[in-house]
Design an enzyme around this catalytic site. Structure first.
Site, PDB file in Angstrom:
ATOM      1  N   LYS A 240       1.010  -1.308  -0.068  1.00 37.84           N
ATOM      2  CA  LYS A 240       0.066   0.076  -0.308  1.00 37.84           C
ATOM      3  C   LYS A 240       1.023   1.017  -0.048  1.00 37.84           C
ATOM      4  CE  LYS A 240      -1.706   1.478   3.854  1.00 37.84           C
ATOM      5  NZ  LYS A 240      -1.287   3.158   4.513  1.00 37.84           N
ATOM      6  N   ASN A 241       1.118   1.599   1.071  1.00 43.48           N
ATOM      7  CA  ASN A 241       2.633   2.478   1.354  1.00 43.48           C
ATOM      8  C   ASN A 241       3.913   2.685   0.198  1.00 43.48           C
ATOM      9  OD1 ASN A 241       0.722   2.607   3.314  1.00 43.48           O
ATOM     10  ND2 ASN A 241       2.774   2.979   5.109  1.00 43.48           N
TER      11      ASN A 241
ATOM     12  N   CYS B 297      -5.458  13.144  12.683  1.00 42.58           N
ATOM     13  CA  CYS B 297      -5.849  11.854  12.350  1.00 42.58           C
ATOM     14  C   CYS B 297      -6.203  11.058  13.632  1.00 42.58           C
ATOM     15  CB  CYS B 297      -5.324  10.710  11.614  1.00 42.58           C
ATOM     16  SG  CYS B 297      -3.598   9.854  11.644  1.00 42.58           S
TER      17      CYS B 297
ATOM     18  N   ARG C 283       0.270  14.877  12.884  1.00 43.82           N
ATOM     19  CA  ARG C 283       0.696  14.635  11.614  1.00 43.82           C
ATOM     20  C   ARG C 283       0.554  15.976  10.757  1.00 43.82           C
ATOM     21  NH1 ARG C 283      -1.714   9.272   9.300  1.00 43.82           N
ATOM     22  NH2 ARG C 283       0.471   8.794   8.385  1.00 43.82           N
TER      23      ARG C 283
ATOM     24  N   ASP D  59       4.164   0.665  12.031  1.00 50.33           N
ATOM     25  CA  ASP D  59       3.120  -0.189  11.040  1.00 50.33           C
ATOM     26  C   ASP D  59       2.790  -1.958  11.658  1.00 50.33           C
ATOM     27  OD1 ASP D  59       2.603   2.629  10.372  1.00 50.33           O
ATOM     28  OD2 ASP D  59       3.215   1.353   8.091  1.00 50.33           O
TER      29      ASP D  59
ATOM     30  N   ARG E 184      -8.644  -0.514   4.816  1.00 56.04           N
ATOM     31  CA  ARG E 184      -8.406   0.335   3.489  1.00 56.04           C
ATOM     32  C   ARG E 184      -7.109  -0.054   2.760  1.00 56.04           C
ATOM     33  NH1 ARG E 184      -8.010   6.003   6.603  1.00 56.04           N
ATOM     34  NH2 ARG E 184      -5.747   6.259   4.726  1.00 56.04           N
TER      35      ARG E 184
HETATM   36  N1  EPU Z   1       6.234  14.574  10.435  1.00 58.49           N
HETATM   37  C1  EPU Z   1       5.944  16.421  10.886  1.00 58.49           C
HETATM   38  N2  EPU Z   1       6.010  17.317   9.859  1.00 58.49           N
HETATM   39  C2  EPU Z   1       6.056  16.017   8.583  1.00 58.49           C
HETATM   40  C3  EPU Z   1       5.817  15.729   8.352  1.00 58.49           C
HETATM   41  C4  EPU Z   1       5.960  14.432   9.790  1.00 58.49           C
HETATM   42  O1  EPU Z   1       6.417  16.069  12.275  1.00 58.49           O
HETATM   43  O2  EPU Z   1       6.107  17.623   7.629  1.00 58.49           O
HETATM   44  C5  EPU Z   1       6.078  13.927  11.789  1.00 58.49           C
HETATM   45  C6  EPU Z   1       4.718  13.003  12.096  1.00 58.49           C
HETATM   46  O3  EPU Z   1       4.031  14.249  13.178  1.00 58.49           O
HETATM   47  C7  EPU Z   1       4.920  11.739  12.891  1.00 58.49           C
HETATM   48  C8  EPU Z   1       6.395  11.772  12.092  1.00 58.49           C
HETATM   49  O4  EPU Z   1       7.037  12.831  11.325  1.00 58.49           O
HETATM   50  O5  EPU Z   1       5.465  12.312  13.962  1.00 58.49           O
HETATM   51  C9  EPU Z   1       6.439  10.372  10.965  1.00 58.49           C
HETATM   52  O6  EPU Z   1       5.505  10.795  10.364  1.00 58.49           O
HETATM   53  P1  EPU Z   1       5.889  10.403   9.025  1.00 58.49           P
HETATM   54  O7  EPU Z   1       5.314  11.276   7.872  1.00 58.49           O
HETATM   55  O8  EPU Z   1       6.905   9.886   8.317  1.00 58.49           O
HETATM   56  O9  EPU Z   1       4.550   9.448   8.452  1.00 58.49           O
HETATM   57  P2  EPU Z   1       3.604   9.688   7.001  1.00 58.49           P
HETATM   58  O10 EPU Z   1       4.614   9.799   6.157  1.00 58.49           O
HETATM   59  O11 EPU Z   1       2.543  10.726   7.313  1.00 58.49           O
HETATM   60  C10 EPU Z   1       4.139   6.139   6.254  1.00 58.49           C
HETATM   61  C11 EPU Z   1       2.714   6.056   6.179  1.00 58.49           C
HETATM   62  C12 EPU Z   1       2.311   5.701   7.545  1.00 58.49           C
HETATM   63  C13 EPU Z   1       3.676   4.993   8.453  1.00 58.49           C
HETATM   64  C14 EPU Z   1       4.737   6.164   8.349  1.00 58.49           C
HETATM   65  C15 EPU Z   1       5.827   6.200   9.228  1.00 58.49           C
HETATM   66  C16 EPU Z   1       2.863   6.508   4.590  1.00 58.49           C
HETATM   67  C17 EPU Z   1       1.249   6.495   3.238  1.00 58.49           C
HETATM   68  N3  EPU Z   1       2.104   6.200   5.312  1.00 58.49           N
HETATM   69  O12 EPU Z   1       3.282   7.906   6.846  1.00 58.49           O
HETATM   70  O13 EPU Z   1       1.607   3.809   7.114  1.00 58.49           O
HETATM   71  O14 EPU Z   1       3.489   4.937   9.353  1.00 58.49           O
HETATM   72  O15 EPU Z   1       5.254   6.783   7.898  1.00 58.49           O
HETATM   73  O16 EPU Z   1       6.334   5.039   8.840  1.00 58.49           O
HETATM   74  O17 EPU Z   1       3.109   5.977   3.081  1.00 58.49           O
HETATM   75  C18 EPU Z   1       0.016   2.972   7.710  1.00 58.49           C
HETATM   76  O18 EPU Z   1       0.207   1.648   6.889  1.00 58.49           O
HETATM   77  O19 EPU Z   1      -1.041   2.526   8.592  1.00 58.49           O
HETATM   78  C19 EPU Z   1       0.403   3.722   8.098  1.00 58.49           C
HETATM   79  C20 EPU Z   1      -0.090   4.648   9.557  1.00 58.49           C
END
Ligand code: EPU
Length: 417
Positions: free
Chosen positions: A22-23, A117, A122, A305, A397
């Protein structure tokens, strides 16, 4: 609303095939916006999030044609509306991944700000700051990110925090920028590498994906390509955890064991017998589970995850496991539900102290997010009696036909409408 009913106690036996990730699929679907030529994707998982992303792309004017269940051709020859509306973004945060490609290709984008969320605040500040560093003008109005730019310019950007989709968004935007972009403190996740492979197949010049430092040499345009989505490491890990918890001999095929080292090591420490080759992980459990401590952290450490699924297993292990979540502020909502099944768990801040109990008991429980749902499925598999899991739209999802795959392994699990 659909529910899952699980009758615990049936050991798992046989083979299960992993679906596409998915990711990896979600950013790669957005990468189709970067070119006017077709992008063909294979091993695309059949998931609600993938369908939502297809809807988002089609609202923008991109066309998609399914070749068979798991292959698709995306054609973004014309982008009429570089817009990701609130109605879609609120159902799937990954819609933010359209921002970088739209801006790079169209010179403008309007993407709704995702709200907080279930698992945490996030924010997307890193996505926005990185694009500004590349010359974009960005303002926020009425809950939307409005971005404009002439051609983006390559820049050096050091992420304040490691962010997976932030890294992916900037990497995609940089492929069409003028000059060189260097992303420092980039996410190492295998899905970032898979996206880079797809972008390079489209003619991009990305090097270093999978390390701290990714370099992207911008090109004038990208072209048609075909890419196979990598196997889902979290789905794989979920089956490894389910087999470790419920026993007794499961082969997970079509996997990428190299992307799951931390998970395999921890489950082995917890008592599972795990053997892997290039594409198969075989899990057996002959002895009782033992406690093990985990601390989630960016790849290659133990993934957030997989935290909830590991906790399900810890509830019945000998001894006390300490589980610390360091990525998201609020990713312990499964604890309340596990307690309703008889688990002994104390939470202090972002740490759960899980004291193994002899057995869980089936109960009616509620899924709160995707991985929490997977945790409850595993808990149901090992509990005495029946567990009914409500709100499984979260599960749909991110897991393709999980109840069919588990049933084929011998689990007593069914979906009720
Ligand atoms: N963060 C910030 N600022 C930003 C972006 C992130 O402070 O601009 C913080 C977030 O709040 C969090 C940390 O950085 O505390 C890491 O978040 P990240 O941005 O890496 O998460 P994401 O990219 O939104 C992806 C996966 C998630 C997975 C996380 C961590 C996708 C579509 N989603 O989310 O997947 O948990 O990386 O590995 O790739 C899931 O599949 O269940 C899922 C939630």
């Amino acid at each position: 609303m659909d529910k899952l009913v699980v009758e615990g106690g049936a050991p798992l036996r046989g083979e299960v095939r992993v679906s596409g990730a998915k990711n990896a699929a979600l950013p790669i679907l957005c990468a189709s916006l970067l070119t006017a030529e077709p992008l063909t994707l294979t091993n695309l998982p059949r998931l609600n999030d993938v369908r939502t992303m297809e809807t988002l792309l089609s609202q923008m004017g991109a066309k998609s044609e399914r070749i068979d269940g798991s292959a698709i051709v995306l054609d973004a020859a014309h982008i009429d509306w570089p817009l990701a509306p609130y109605e879609l973004v609120k159902t799937m945060r990954a819609s933010i991944l359209a921002l970088g490609p739209l801006l790079a290709r169209c010179g403008e984008a309007r993407v709704s700000l995702p709200g907080g969320c279930a698992i945490g605040l996030r924010p997307v500040d890193q996505h926005v700051k990185g694009l500004i560093a590349m010359g974009a003008q960005i303002d926020l109005d009425h809950g939307y990110i409005n971005a404009h730019s002439t051609r983006l310019a390559g820049a050096k950007y050091v992420f304040d925090v490691v962010t997976v989709t932030g890294t992916e968004n900037l990497m995609m935007a940089a492929t069409l920028a003028s000059g060189m972009t260097i992303l420092e403190n980039a996410a190492h996740e295998p899905e970032v590498v898979d996206l880079a492979l797809c972008l390079n197949a489209m003619g991009a010049r990305v090097t270093g994906a999978g390390s701290d430092r990714i370099t992207i040499e911008g090109v004038e345009r990208l072209h048609a390509a075909t890419h196979a989505i990598m196997p889902d490491r979290i789905e794989t890990g979920t089956f490894v955890a389910a087999a470790a918890a419920a026993g007794d001999d499961v082969a997970i095929i079509g996997a990428r064991p190299d992307t799951l080292e931390a998970v395999r090591d921890k489950l082995a420490e917890a008592g599972a017998d795990i053997a892997s080759d290039n594409s198969t992980i075989r899990v057996r459990r002959a002895k009782p589970l033992r406690c093990a401590n985990i601390r989630t952290a960016p790849y290659p450490s133990f993934p957030t995850d997989m935290q909830a699924q590991f906790m399900a297993l810890a509830t019945i292990a000998d001894g006390t496991s300490v589980i610390t979540e360091t990525i998201f502020e609020n990713r312990m909502m499964h604890v309340q539900e596990l307690r309703r099944m008889g688990a002994a768990i104390e939470v202090e801040g972002n740490t759960a102290i899980v004291k193994g109990v002899g057995a869980l008991t089936g109960a009616n429980v509620m899924a709160t997010d995707l991985r929490a749902s997977a945790c409850l499925v595993i808990a149901g598999l090992i509990a005495d009696g029946m567990t009914t899991i409500d709100r499984i739209y979260h599960l749909d999802r991110g897991y393709e036909r999980i109840e069919e795959k588990l049933s084929a392994l011998g689990a007593r699990i069914s979906r009720i409408k």
